[in-house]
Design an enzyme around this catalytic site. Structure first.
Site, PDB file in Angstrom:
ATOM      1  N   SER A   1       0.835  -1.213   0.000  1.00 19.46           N
ATOM      2  CA  SER A   1       0.000   0.000   0.000  1.00 19.46           C
ATOM      3  C   SER A   1       0.868   1.261   0.000  1.00 19.46           C
ATOM      4  O   SER A   1       0.365   2.356  -0.271  1.00 19.46           O
ATOM      5  CB  SER A   1      -0.949   0.011   1.207  1.00 19.46           C
ATOM      6  OG  SER A   1      -0.224   0.082   2.419  1.00 19.46           O
ATOM      7  N   HIS A   2       2.158   1.127   0.299  1.00 17.93           N
ATOM      8  CA  HIS A   2       3.048   2.290   0.297  1.00 17.93           C
ATOM      9  C   HIS A   2       4.316   2.053  -0.511  1.00 17.93           C
ATOM     10  O   HIS A   2       5.340   2.688  -0.293  1.00 17.93           O
ATOM     11  CB  HIS A   2       3.337   2.739   1.736  1.00 17.93           C
ATOM     12  CG  HIS A   2       2.108   3.308   2.357  1.00 17.93           C
ATOM     13  ND1 HIS A   2       1.116   2.509   2.888  1.00 17.93           N
ATOM     14  CD2 HIS A   2       1.662   4.593   2.473  1.00 17.93           C
ATOM     15  CE1 HIS A   2       0.122   3.265   3.322  1.00 17.93           C
ATOM     16  NE2 HIS A   2       0.428   4.527   3.082  1.00 17.93           N
TER      17      HIS A   2
ATOM     18  N   ASP B   1      -4.974   0.843   1.379  1.00 17.08           N
ATOM     19  CA  ASP B   1      -5.551  -0.485   1.170  1.00 17.08           C
ATOM     20  C   ASP B   1      -6.994  -0.404   0.681  1.00 17.08           C
ATOM     21  O   ASP B   1      -7.455  -1.297  -0.044  1.00 17.08           O
ATOM     22  CB  ASP B   1      -5.456  -1.316   2.462  1.00 17.08           C
ATOM     23  CG  ASP B   1      -4.073  -1.942   2.622  1.00 17.08           C
ATOM     24  OD1 ASP B   1      -3.512  -2.392   1.592  1.00 17.08           O
ATOM     25  OD2 ASP B   1      -3.554  -1.977   3.742  1.00 17.08           O
TER      26      ASP B   1
END
Ligand code: NDP
Ligand code: PYC
Length: 346
Positions: free
Chosen positions: A56-57, A197
């Site tokens: 997600s990052h 997410d």
């Protein structure tokens, strides 16, 4: 909490070494107006997240970085101003740049202070943090220090008992050395799920587990699009997560001089995605404590946790992913790689 990311959806076409991925991301940042120093710091951060399976990052964030830089919302060439304000306190004005170069600029002073006073604080303000928080704390534990960091983000979380969003997703990350093993590190959003997410789930057409968020009418929903389009997230753990999120607002914004998650207005910068807030780090030198070595004690705690049946520590999954990526290369599907190359102008 994270939604499983299935890389099998798009066939894997290439595996890049960590260094190759850093190089590609650096060229994207440079092409979109950052200084060399900022490009290097952000590329290492983002490639490190992808390497560790923190999807997600990881590279998922690159279009957001680019649209933000293009919008003029953030200064990609900002030079942080570091102030030595007290024996245990470092202040950094990120000058409307990214938080990670600001941390890098004051890091040596912060560690010197923590080693001399036993504890030191770094208060970063006027900063944009669009990344995972564990890369900010984990390196301290490799140096034998204990580190805690909090950062606030953008209004999208309804405080427990309220009916409209106010808090950010406000993560807390902690790192502690452990004798003979990787440090103990956790990094968690105080929302029931990270905003990143939710975006990934929406893109894949997946439903979320119950209890993550509400729609635009404040009704519980498992549809990520309903959360993103006028809805909001909930804190994890009801009133408990909500209290932690409130603490993050106080420490990362009120204490640093940065914006609360609800205080900035990016409406005049279409494409802006990075929250303009603040970040706090607390670093402790555990060698000043009484008794046995702290790292031995943390290893003893882990030993006892395993003895009662625990199979997975926070950070275990990341380190497994890291080892796999370093051995086999970082897997990127064809579409993602093509998108990154296009952003780099290749
Ligand atoms: P997760 O819920 O996926 O994980 C939270 C922590 O719990 C991690 O340390 C993870 O370790 C650990 N963990 C997860 N599952 C288990 C399990 N079954 N047993 C033991 N430990 C477990 O993270 P979030 O979704 O809350 O956050 C994701 C990322 O989003 C974070 O990196 C956070 O910093 C980032 N974020 C950044 C924001 C910003 O403003 N910059 C805002 C909000 C979030 P492991 O990593 O090994 O899986
Ligand atoms: O995933 O919640 C999130 C987030 C906010 C800012 C950066 N990441």
């Amino acid at each position: 909490m994270s939604v499983p990311h299935d890389h099998a959806v798009n066939a894997v076409t290439q595996r890049l070494s960590y260094e190759e991925l850093v190089g590609l991301l650096e060229s994207i940042f440079l092409r979109h107006g950052t200084s060399m120093e900022v490009a290097r710091v952000l590329a290492e951060n983002c490639a490190g997240a992808e390497r560790d399976g923190a999807h997600s990052h990881g590279v998922f964030r690159m279009p957001g970085y680019v649209s933000t830089l293009n919008s003029g919302w953030v200064n990609g060439k900002a030079v942080p101003v570091v102030e030595d304000v007290a024996s245990g306190f470092v202040r950094v004005d990120a000058s409307n740049g990214f938080a990670q170069p600001a941390l890098a600029a004051g890091r040596t002073l912060l560690v010197e202070k923590a080693r001399s006073a036993g504890i030191a604080v770094m208060a970063i303000r006027n900063s944009h943090h669009f990344a995972a928080l564990w890369p900010d704390v984990e390196p301290f534990a490799y140096e034998g220090l204990v580190a805690l960091s909090v950062v606030n983000s953008m209004t999208c979380v309804v405080p427990h008992g309220a009916d409209r969003p106010l808090f950010g997703t406000n993560p807390i990350a902690f790192a502690a050395p452990r004798a003979g093993a990787e440090p103990i590190v956790f990094d968690l959003a105080t929302s029931a799920i990270a905003h990143g997410d939710v975006q990934i789930a929406a893109r894949k057409g997946e439903r979320l587990p119950p209890g993550m968020g509400v729609d635009s009418l404040g009704q519980p929903t498992q549809d990520p699009k309903a959360i993103l389009e006028g809805g909001a997230l909930l804190p994890f753990g009801g009133h408990k997560g909500s209290a932690l999120s409130m603490m993050v607002e106080l420490l990362a914004a009120a204490l640093t001089g940065g914006n609360f998650s609800f205080e900035f207005d990016w409406s005049n910068h279409p494409g802006a995605k990075t929250p303009w807030t603040g970040q706090l780090l607390i670093v402790i030198d555990p060698s000043k404590a009484a008794g046995q070595s702290f790292a031995e004690r943390s290893q003893e705690l882990v030993r006892q946790m395993h003895a009662v049946g625990l199979r997975r520590l926070p950070g275990d999954r990341r380190h497994r992913e890291r080892a796999k990526s370093l051995a086999e290369g970082i897997a990127l599907d064809a579409q993602t790689l093509a998108q990154l190359q296009e952003l780099a102008g290749n």
